[in-house]
Design an enzyme around this catalytic site. Sequence first.
Site, PDB file in Angstrom:
ATOM      1  N   HIS A 110      -0.360   0.045  -5.611  1.00 56.03           N
ATOM      2  CA  HIS A 110      -0.378   0.517  -4.065  1.00 56.03           C
ATOM      3  C   HIS A 110      -1.726   1.109  -3.712  1.00 56.03           C
ATOM      4  O   HIS A 110      -1.738   1.527  -2.622  1.00 56.03           O
ATOM      5  CB  HIS A 110       0.675   1.785  -4.095  1.00 56.03           C
ATOM      6  CG  HIS A 110       1.902   1.409  -4.473  1.00 56.03           C
ATOM      7  ND1 HIS A 110       2.931   0.533  -4.068  1.00 56.03           N
ATOM      8  CD2 HIS A 110       2.464   1.543  -5.905  1.00 56.03           C
ATOM      9  CE1 HIS A 110       3.892   0.827  -4.761  1.00 56.03           C
ATOM     10  NE2 HIS A 110       3.898   1.173  -5.844  1.00 56.03           N
ATOM     11  N   ASP A 122       0.136   8.632   2.742  1.00 52.44           N
ATOM     12  CA  ASP A 122      -0.499   7.728   2.048  1.00 52.44           C
ATOM     13  C   ASP A 122      -2.314   7.974   2.188  1.00 52.44           C
ATOM     14  O   ASP A 122      -2.572   7.570   3.470  1.00 52.44           O
ATOM     15  CB  ASP A 122      -0.149   6.425   2.530  1.00 52.44           C
ATOM     16  CG  ASP A 122      -0.835   5.043   1.696  1.00 52.44           C
ATOM     17  OD1 ASP A 122      -0.284   5.102   0.516  1.00 52.44           O
ATOM     18  OD2 ASP A 122      -1.734   4.371   2.355  1.00 52.44           O
ATOM     19  N   LEU A 123      -3.076   8.082   1.268  1.00 54.29           N
ATOM     20  CA  LEU A 123      -4.211   8.246   1.282  1.00 54.29           C
ATOM     21  C   LEU A 123      -5.119   6.885   1.936  1.00 54.29           C
ATOM     22  O   LEU A 123      -4.523   5.613   1.299  1.00 54.29           O
ATOM     23  CB  LEU A 123      -4.892   8.595   0.011  1.00 54.29           C
ATOM     24  CG  LEU A 123      -5.077   9.941  -0.328  1.00 54.29           C
ATOM     25  CD1 LEU A 123      -3.689  10.686  -0.462  1.00 54.29           C
ATOM     26  CD2 LEU A 123      -5.797  10.266  -1.508  1.00 54.29           C
ATOM     27  N   ASP A 124      -6.044   6.955   2.572  1.00 53.49           N
ATOM     28  CA  ASP A 124      -6.747   5.723   3.251  1.00 53.49           C
ATOM     29  C   ASP A 124      -7.852   5.359   2.296  1.00 53.49           C
ATOM     30  O   ASP A 124      -8.964   6.195   2.437  1.00 53.49           O
ATOM     31  CB  ASP A 124      -6.937   6.057   4.472  1.00 53.49           C
ATOM     32  CG  ASP A 124      -7.763   5.097   5.051  1.00 53.49           C
ATOM     33  OD1 ASP A 124      -7.857   3.852   4.560  1.00 53.49           O
ATOM     34  OD2 ASP A 124      -8.213   5.134   6.312  1.00 53.49           O
ATOM     35  N   GLU A 134      -0.990   2.231 -14.622  1.00 51.33           N
ATOM     36  CA  GLU A 134       0.465   1.630 -14.200  1.00 51.33           C
ATOM     37  C   GLU A 134       0.390   0.787 -13.093  1.00 51.33           C
ATOM     38  O   GLU A 134       0.203   0.999 -11.856  1.00 51.33           O
ATOM     39  CB  GLU A 134       1.408   2.670 -14.183  1.00 51.33           C
ATOM     40  CG  GLU A 134       2.788   2.475 -13.774  1.00 51.33           C
ATOM     41  CD  GLU A 134       3.393   3.147 -12.679  1.00 51.33           C
ATOM     42  OE1 GLU A 134       4.464   3.480 -12.796  1.00 51.33           O
ATOM     43  OE2 GLU A 134       2.671   3.860 -11.833  1.00 51.33           O
ATOM     44  N   GLY A 162      22.569 -10.575 -28.661  1.00 55.37           N
ATOM     45  CA  GLY A 162      22.064 -11.689 -29.728  1.00 55.37           C
ATOM     46  C   GLY A 162      21.933 -13.070 -29.201  1.00 55.37           C
ATOM     47  O   GLY A 162      21.784 -13.921 -30.011  1.00 55.37           O
ATOM     48  N   PHE A 184      19.512 -13.770 -26.695  1.00 55.28           N
ATOM     49  CA  PHE A 184      17.963 -13.645 -26.402  1.00 55.28           C
ATOM     50  C   PHE A 184      17.502 -14.622 -27.324  1.00 55.28           C
ATOM     51  O   PHE A 184      17.794 -14.432 -28.647  1.00 55.28           O
ATOM     52  CB  PHE A 184      17.511 -12.330 -26.228  1.00 55.28           C
ATOM     53  CG  PHE A 184      16.126 -12.260 -25.685  1.00 55.28           C
ATOM     54  CD1 PHE A 184      15.753 -12.261 -24.361  1.00 55.28           C
ATOM     55  CD2 PHE A 184      15.157 -12.371 -26.581  1.00 55.28           C
ATOM     56  CE1 PHE A 184      14.623 -12.119 -23.819  1.00 55.28           C
ATOM     57  CE2 PHE A 184      14.026 -12.384 -25.996  1.00 55.28           C
ATOM     58  CZ  PHE A 184      13.720 -12.309 -24.813  1.00 55.28           C
ATOM     59  N   ASP A 229      17.997 -10.551 -33.673  1.00 48.91           N
ATOM     60  CA  ASP A 229      18.919  -9.714 -32.749  1.00 48.91           C
ATOM     61  C   ASP A 229      20.412 -10.285 -32.863  1.00 48.91           C
ATOM     62  O   ASP A 229      21.384 -10.012 -32.169  1.00 48.91           O
ATOM     63  CB  ASP A 229      18.592 -10.132 -31.433  1.00 48.91           C
ATOM     64  CG  ASP A 229      18.650 -11.537 -30.957  1.00 48.91           C
ATOM     65  OD1 ASP A 229      18.534 -12.385 -31.862  1.00 48.91           O
ATOM     66  OD2 ASP A 229      18.798 -11.983 -29.664  1.00 48.91           O
ATOM     67  N   ASP A 268      -1.841   6.485 -12.193  1.00 47.81           N
ATOM     68  CA  ASP A 268      -0.775   6.031 -11.568  1.00 47.81           C
ATOM     69  C   ASP A 268      -0.667   4.948 -10.412  1.00 47.81           C
ATOM     70  O   ASP A 268      -1.445   4.966  -9.447  1.00 47.81           O
ATOM     71  CB  ASP A 268       0.061   7.266 -11.133  1.00 47.81           C
ATOM     72  CG  ASP A 268       1.148   7.335 -10.785  1.00 47.81           C
ATOM     73  OD1 ASP A 268       2.305   7.006 -11.508  1.00 47.81           O
ATOM     74  OD2 ASP A 268       1.414   7.554  -9.556  1.00 47.81           O
ATOM     75  N   ASP A 281       0.778  -1.247   0.024  1.00 48.36           N
ATOM     76  CA  ASP A 281       0.024  -0.008  -0.211  1.00 48.36           C
ATOM     77  C   ASP A 281       0.783   1.233  -0.084  1.00 48.36           C
ATOM     78  O   ASP A 281       0.765   2.030  -0.648  1.00 48.36           O
ATOM     79  CB  ASP A 281      -0.788   0.041   1.255  1.00 48.36           C
ATOM     80  CG  ASP A 281      -1.787   1.338   1.246  1.00 48.36           C
ATOM     81  OD1 ASP A 281      -2.042   2.087   0.483  1.00 48.36           O
ATOM     82  OD2 ASP A 281      -2.277   1.499   2.514  1.00 48.36           O
TER      83      ASP A 281
END
Length: 490
Positions: free
Chosen positions: A235, A200-202, A261, A300, A302, A426, A231, A194
């Site tokens: 969390h 930190d907002l509750d 995100e 190269g 991968f 690659d 965003d 969190d």
Amino acid sequence: MKNETMMQYFEWDLPSDKLLWKRCIAQAPKLKEAGITKVWLPPAYKGMNGVNEVGYGVYDTYDLGEFEQKGTIATKYGTKQEYLKAVKTLQNNGIEVLADVVLNHMMGADASEKVMAVETAENNRKQTVGGLKEISAWTIFDFPGRNGKYSDFTWNSSHFNGVDWDDNAKRNALYLFEGKRWDGETDEEKANYDYLMGADLDMENAAVRAQLIKWGMWYEETVGMDGFRLDAVKHINANFYKEWLEKIREKTGKDMFAVAEYWHADLKRLLKYLDNVENCMSLFDVPLHYNFYNASNQSGTFDMRYLLDNTVVEHRSKNAVTFVDNHDTQPGQALCSFVQGWFKPLAYACILFRREGLPCVFYGDYYGLPAHNIPPMTGLKKMIKIRELYAYGEQKDYFDHENIIGWVRMGESEHENSGLAVVLSDGPGGIKRMYVGKQFADMEFKDVTGKCSDSVTIDALGWGDFRVDGGSVSTWVCKAAYDYLETEVM
């Protein structure tokens, strides 16, 4: 219907010149012409660092560059009037606007207050360290510069779960307030993730949730954006944004596209989150970004057959926003994982020329990163245009070699001269034999990247032998499409 392409219209190290909104206004017609259909703008509200705030140290979400707060009226990007004009100008050019919403935390409080709290362990948030004690927490936000305009709601410790600074002891630690608990339905890293930063907002506080929904409605009514970038959702209690989006969509009667995100390379966590929110939003495809990053750093070795494995776009394509890099992965940032320059064209081919996912182009790749002496990516503008004009139709994959892979798009009749063949490697160069369709029989294909000068003639059965140079990508289109791109576009 034309393909969509989104652009993240900022990077971390933009100058604090208050000119981004004006640049956006000036660039809107060019972005439209380039093939951009959505633009994600940075957080537009006042942050704790005033004109030097990128936007994620949120102070006052009602101040869009209108009030004298944190030493400035304008934000890093400009004034409220310029922001609103930028949004409207983009929309007038047929480009949808996404607003960056940062509701996990607040920073830069106007005053501190005494609060009883218990310290919790950094790497196990469910474990306490010592007993309850009084700390001094920066949790009073009364926004004197705004003086109650738009909202008279003010914040204090009752609206937050905890902080990471005791101003009384001048000590940095993670403090959980008495009578509080870290929100549930967050990422399981650190036992409960969190807490991220600031106050930190509750999200389990009814007054907090009501205020954030009220603000979201005010924000949409004031700005008129078309959607949101959310965003740090790992969390925040997953139920919060599900409710928040539902309420705003209900009020506006608009679909209000949203992409969140959730920063984690583990696909299972992202899919679990999508299930928890009932797929009401898209997610940035972080696992795909790390596949690109890892491939670019393995010289190269991968195995390219697995480049798209364990990604959101592979398992939940309708909820995938694909990207190569962003403001957090660029050099100098905490999540720095910048895809090496040689591999960028290969990565962008994967997000721009494939059928699945909504691609997001990074401002720093499009315009360059001057603070790090990184120029714009060569050929990116042309790739976006190729997507807009020619990346259509049925897709057939040839992920059958550890170095050289490819795919074709067979085109659609409503998009003239559409269809393409993509080959990337690659490692060493080579040839990939691929089927583009009998509709292209006897037609000449050319490489619009300019890497391969020879043309390819499609045989009577619809097959062609498409070349790629080592550590490169070649994109082959029919000669009519090639000629148009060379003479009319670039």
